[in-house]
Design a protein around this motif. Structure first.
Motif, PDB file in Angstrom:
ATOM      1  N   PRO A  27     -11.149   2.389   4.627  1.00 35.53           N
ATOM      2  CA  PRO A  27     -12.307   3.290   4.497  1.00 35.53           C
ATOM      3  C   PRO A  27     -12.482   4.241   5.691  1.00 35.53           C
ATOM      4  N   ASP A  28     -12.063   3.787   6.872  1.00 35.68           N
ATOM      5  CA  ASP A  28     -12.194   4.661   8.046  1.00 35.68           C
ATOM      6  C   ASP A  28     -11.024   5.631   8.202  1.00 35.68           C
ATOM      7  N   GLY A  29     -10.095   5.616   7.223  1.00 35.02           N
ATOM      8  CA  GLY A  29      -8.949   6.521   7.272  1.00 35.02           C
ATOM      9  C   GLY A  29      -7.706   5.937   7.915  1.00 35.02           C
ATOM     10  N   THR A  30      -7.812   4.730   8.448  1.00 36.07           N
ATOM     11  CA  THR A  30      -6.644   4.077   9.044  1.00 36.07           C
ATOM     12  C   THR A  30      -5.584   3.856   7.972  1.00 36.07           C
ATOM     13  N   ILE A  31      -4.353   4.196   8.303  1.00 29.02           N
ATOM     14  CA  ILE A  31      -3.246   4.040   7.364  1.00 29.02           C
ATOM     15  C   ILE A  31      -2.422   2.823   7.756  1.00 29.02           C
ATOM     16  N   ASP A  32      -2.215   1.926   6.800  1.00 29.41           N
ATOM     17  CA  ASP A  32      -1.373   0.746   6.995  1.00 29.41           C
ATOM     18  C   ASP A  32      -0.231   0.818   5.999  1.00 29.41           C
ATOM     19  N   ARG A  33       0.972   1.039   6.507  1.00 27.06           N
ATOM     20  CA  ARG A  33       2.171   1.057   5.668  1.00 27.06           C
ATOM     21  C   ARG A  33       2.810  -0.326   5.764  1.00 27.06           C
ATOM     22  N   VAL A  34       2.979  -0.972   4.606  1.00 23.11           N
ATOM     23  CA  VAL A  34       3.566  -2.313   4.589  1.00 23.11           C
ATOM     24  C   VAL A  34       5.013  -2.232   4.129  1.00 23.11           C
ATOM     25  N   ASP A  35       5.803  -3.234   4.497  1.00 22.12           N
ATOM     26  CA  ASP A  35       7.215  -3.237   4.111  1.00 22.12           C
ATOM     27  C   ASP A  35       7.367  -3.267   2.595  1.00 22.12           C
ATOM     28  N   PHE A  36       6.635  -4.172   1.946  1.00 23.79           N
ATOM     29  CA  PHE A  36       6.697  -4.296   0.484  1.00 23.79           C
ATOM     30  C   PHE A  36       5.337  -4.720  -0.047  1.00 23.79           C
ATOM     31  N   TRP A  37       5.082  -4.315  -1.282  1.00 26.81           N
ATOM     32  CA  TRP A  37       3.839  -4.661  -1.967  1.00 26.81           C
ATOM     33  C   TRP A  37       4.190  -5.134  -3.364  1.00 26.81           C
ATOM     34  N   LEU A  38       3.658  -6.288  -3.726  1.00 25.66           N
ATOM     35  CA  LEU A  38       3.776  -6.836  -5.076  1.00 25.66           C
ATOM     36  C   LEU A  38       2.393  -6.738  -5.711  1.00 25.66           C
ATOM     37  N   PRO A  39       2.077  -5.613  -6.363  1.00 32.23           N
ATOM     38  CA  PRO A  39       0.704  -5.377  -6.816  1.00 32.23           C
ATOM     39  C   PRO A  39       0.202  -6.376  -7.857  1.00 32.23           C
ATOM     40  N   ARG A  40       1.046  -6.819  -8.771  1.00 31.37           N
ATOM     41  CA  ARG A  40       0.571  -7.772  -9.788  1.00 31.37           C
ATOM     42  C   ARG A  40       0.182  -9.104  -9.174  1.00 31.37           C
ATOM     43  N   GLU A  41       0.862  -9.477  -8.094  1.00 27.99           N
ATOM     44  CA  GLU A  41       0.561 -10.746  -7.424  1.00 27.99           C
ATOM     45  C   GLU A  41      -0.440 -10.581  -6.288  1.00 27.99           C
ATOM     46  N   GLY A  42      -0.703  -9.341  -5.866  1.00 30.89           N
ATOM     47  CA  GLY A  42      -1.595  -9.113  -4.728  1.00 30.89           C
ATOM     48  C   GLY A  42      -0.985  -9.560  -3.417  1.00 30.89           C
ATOM     49  N   VAL A  43       0.340  -9.405  -3.299  1.00 29.99           N
ATOM     50  CA  VAL A  43       1.062  -9.926  -2.139  1.00 29.99           C
ATOM     51  C   VAL A  43       1.695  -8.797  -1.330  1.00 29.99           C
TER      52      VAL A  43
END
Length: 113
Positions: A27-43
């Motif tokens: 919400p404050d505009g901070t960007i967090d880039r993650v290595d991988f995202w599994l959206p269906r599992e929320g992981v």
């Protein structure tokens, strides 16, 4: 390099919908880039080798404790997101044996082949 190895193993484990380098914006505009995202599992999957905390080039003038502290704050921010159920951190040890990697994900409630 570890991320590429993980991506290859993830396919063998049947981890579907793996999104590399996913960006979350706080919400404050901070960007967090993650290595991988599994959206269906929320992981979120993060693969960080030890060099992140030892290599002067990667430390960029910071102490190892500063890097660990920043990573903790970042992970807390990620975990606070409603769509993120957990963060999984495989290490090289997991990648060397598909059964170890499978067990790690199953421990976090992720279905694997």
């Amino acid at each position: 390099m570890g991320e590429s190895w993980f991506a290859a193993h993830a396919g063998q484990l049947g981890l579907r919908d793996l999104v590399p380098q996913h960006v979350f914006v706080a919400p404050d505009g901070t960007i967090d880039r993650v290595d991988f995202w599994l959206p269906r599992e929320g992981v979120v999957v993060e693969f960080d080798g030890r060099q992140k905390y030892d290599d002067p080039d990667m430390l960029q003038g910071r102490s190892a404790s500063d890097v660990v502290w920043a990573e903790k704050i970042r992970e807390d921010r990620l975990r606070a997101r409603p769509e993120v159920r957990t963060v999984v951190r495989p290490r090289w040890w997991h990648l060397l044996d598909p059964e170890r990697l499978r067990a790690l994900f199953r421990t976090h409630g992720v279905r694997c082949r």
